[in-house]
Design a protein around this motif. Structure first.
Motif, short mmCIF file in Angstrom:
data_model
loop_
_atom_site.label_atom_id
_atom_site.label_comp_id
_atom_site.label_asym_id
_atom_site.label_seq_id
_atom_site.Cartn_x
_atom_site.Cartn_y
_atom_site.Cartn_z
N ALA A 109 -27.22 -18.04 19.55
CA ALA A 109 -25.78 -18.01 19.76
C ALA A 109 -25.17 -16.77 19.13
O ALA A 109 -24.13 -16.28 19.56
N ALA A 110 -25.82 -16.28 18.09
CA ALA A 110 -25.46 -15.00 17.48
C ALA A 110 -26.74 -14.20 17.27
O ALA A 110 -27.83 -14.77 17.15
N MET A 111 -26.59 -12.88 17.25
CA MET A 111 -27.74 -11.99 17.05
C MET A 111 -27.47 -11.04 15.89
O MET A 111 -26.33 -10.61 15.68
N VAL A 112 -28.54 -10.73 15.17
CA VAL A 112 -28.52 -9.67 14.17
C VAL A 112 -29.49 -8.60 14.65
O VAL A 112 -30.69 -8.87 14.81
N GLY A 113 -28.98 -7.43 14.94
CA GLY A 113 -29.80 -6.37 15.51
C GLY A 113 -30.13 -5.28 14.52
O GLY A 113 -29.74 -5.32 13.34
N HIS A 114 -30.85 -4.29 15.02
CA HIS A 114 -31.22 -3.16 14.18
C HIS A 114 -30.65 -1.87 14.76
O HIS A 114 -30.80 -1.58 15.94
N ALA A 115 -30.01 -1.10 13.89
CA ALA A 115 -29.61 0.27 14.19
C ALA A 115 -29.87 1.06 12.92
O ALA A 115 -29.54 0.60 11.83
N ASP A 116 -30.47 2.20 13.04
CA ASP A 116 -30.83 2.99 11.86
C ASP A 116 -29.57 3.58 11.23
O ASP A 116 -29.03 4.57 11.70
N LEU A 117 -29.13 2.96 10.13
CA LEU A 117 -27.89 3.41 9.50
C LEU A 117 -28.04 4.76 8.82
O LEU A 117 -27.04 5.39 8.46
N LEU A 118 -29.27 5.22 8.65
CA LEU A 118 -29.48 6.57 8.13
C LEU A 118 -29.01 7.65 9.10
O LEU A 118 -28.92 8.82 8.74
N LEU A 119 -28.68 7.24 10.32
CA LEU A 119 -28.09 8.19 11.28
C LEU A 119 -26.68 8.59 10.86
O LEU A 119 -26.13 9.55 11.41
N GLY A 120 -26.11 7.88 9.93
CA GLY A 120 -24.75 8.19 9.50
C GLY A 120 -23.76 7.94 10.63
O GLY A 120 -23.84 6.94 11.34
N ALA A 121 -22.84 8.86 10.82
CA ALA A 121 -21.81 8.70 11.84
C ALA A 121 -22.40 8.63 13.25
O ALA A 121 -21.79 8.05 14.16
N MET A 166 -28.67 3.11 -1.49
CA MET A 166 -27.94 4.10 -2.27
C MET A 166 -27.81 5.43 -1.55
O MET A 166 -27.08 6.32 -2.00
N ASP A 167 -28.51 5.60 -0.43
CA ASP A 167 -28.53 6.87 0.29
C ASP A 167 -27.15 7.14 0.91
O ASP A 167 -26.61 6.29 1.63
N PRO A 168 -26.56 8.31 0.69
CA PRO A 168 -25.23 8.62 1.27
C PRO A 168 -25.22 8.55 2.80
O PRO A 168 -24.21 8.13 3.38
N ARG A 169 -26.32 8.92 3.44
CA ARG A 169 -26.36 8.84 4.91
C ARG A 169 -26.32 7.38 5.35
O ARG A 169 -25.62 7.03 6.32
N PHE A 170 -27.06 6.52 4.66
CA PHE A 170 -27.06 5.09 4.97
C PHE A 170 -25.66 4.53 4.81
O PHE A 170 -25.16 3.78 5.67
#
Length: 345
Positions: A109-121, A166-170
């Motif tokens: 009913a809900a999903m938790v997906g993956h996107a590489d947050l190290l991509l930043g903006a 802790m990574d600024p890009r993340f």
């Protein structure tokens, strides 16, 4: 306890072994949202909708479930950062299969997906793609952050870089979640809880949920140090609870990182045995965060190597036996419904 200090992250499922102990569901009418499970198709293992429905048929009133990313069925062509949309497409097919099977449970009913947050903006188009592809079911994003300097601590099959949170890009990437109505699923172990505390403080408007009670370790250098680890973990959890945007998933106890080696025993555990083992962790979380920020999870099929589905939910019900009606509603259904914005069931 086993003397193996470096067990595999996932214990193989043995249906014949699990069948040696079967229980009728306690409180079978209690509404449940299973806030954390996977579906996957890998060369060496599968867990599809038919497998989930078999587990759901154990007698508990599971109204809905939340699918959690596991890096399965990724796209093999197109832009690499968009590969995780293939997992969403796979899950949508599994949802349709569950519908055709006339399941009374709203699978994923809900999903938790993956996107590489190290991509930043640059992660924004990926997030938008996940929302669009999921037909509005995408509610949260998970980047596994589990890391430890000691190689014997194999707490996850994922291999993220150290100090990911802790990574600024993340953090730049994570800042893109709230504007799109997305939450963050955090998966770190007890030695990393200070990093999650820092993240929660930096992003107070982003709802976060910590998976698997924050992973108090019982393997590697933490083997046979359970009381010491518990004290350290409890202190960290009480500090983390000061941040109102953080919620907790109560589960994951069947993972090898806890060191509860039920799988090494001649027979699978009873719900009473499991309840006795997990009670201190569940009660600590509820004491710290309150029932309105705690939700039970199955973590299936990962935990299935140690505990049967029906037995696990009976164990949760035993631990919560003294809770009020309202508190049980929070723990088993309402907190998950609120956090993942699941419509009334």
């Amino acid at each position: 306890m086993s003397q193996d200090i470096s067990p595999p992250p996932h214990i193989p499922v043995r249906p014949d072994w699990l069948s040696l102990h079967v229980e009728e569901a306690l409180e079978p009418s209690l509404p449940i949202i299973d806030s954390h499970h996977h579906l996957w198709q890998f060369p060496d293992k599968t867990y599809r909708s038919t497998d989930l429905l078999h587990d759901l048929a154990s007698g508990h009133n599971v109204r809905a479930t939340v699918f959690i990313e596991c890096q399965t069925c990724y796209r093999t062509d197109g832009q690499p950062e968009m590969a995780s949309l293939g997992e969403v497409e796979f899950v949508l097919k599994e949802i349709e299969a569950a519908r055709k099977a006339a399941s009374p449970t709203r699978v994923a009913a809900a999903m938790v997906g993956h996107a590489d947050l190290l991509l930043g903006a640059r992660v924004t188009p990926v997030l938008e793609g996940l929302i669009r592809c999921s037909e509005g079911r995408m509610k949260s994003i998970r980047n596994i952050g589990v890391w430890h300097a000691d190689p014997t601590v194999r707490a996850s099959v994922a291999t993220p870089p150290p100090h990911l949170l802790m990574d600024p890009r993340f953090r730049e990437g994570l800042s893109r979640l709230a504007p799109l109505g997305l939450s963050f699923d955090a998966w770190v172990i007890h030695t990393q809880l200070e990093e999650l505390r820092s993240l929660a403080g930096a992003f107070p408007d982003t709802p976060m949920v910590l998976n698997h009670v924050g992973g108090p370790l019982g393997i590697g250098p933490y083997h046979a140090r359970r009381d010491e680890v518990f004290r350290q973990w409890r202190t960290s959890m009480l500090e983390l609870a000061r941040y109102p945007n953080v919620h907790i998933k109560l589960g994951g106890f069947g993972m090898t990182l806890f060191g509860f080696d039920f799988y090494n025993r001649p027979r699978p555990p009873s719900s009473a045995k499991v309840a006795d083992v997990i009670r201190p962790y569940v009660e600590t979380c509820v004491e710290a965060f309150g029932t309105q920020r705690c939700m039970f999870e199955s973590n299936f099929p990962v935990d299935k190597g140690n505990i049967a589905y029906g037995v696990l939910w009976n164990a949760f019900k035993r631990v919560a036996a003294q809770a009020s009606v309202a508190e049980k509603a929070d723990l088993f259904h309402d907190t998950a419904a609120q956090f993942y914005r699941i419509e009334a069931i």
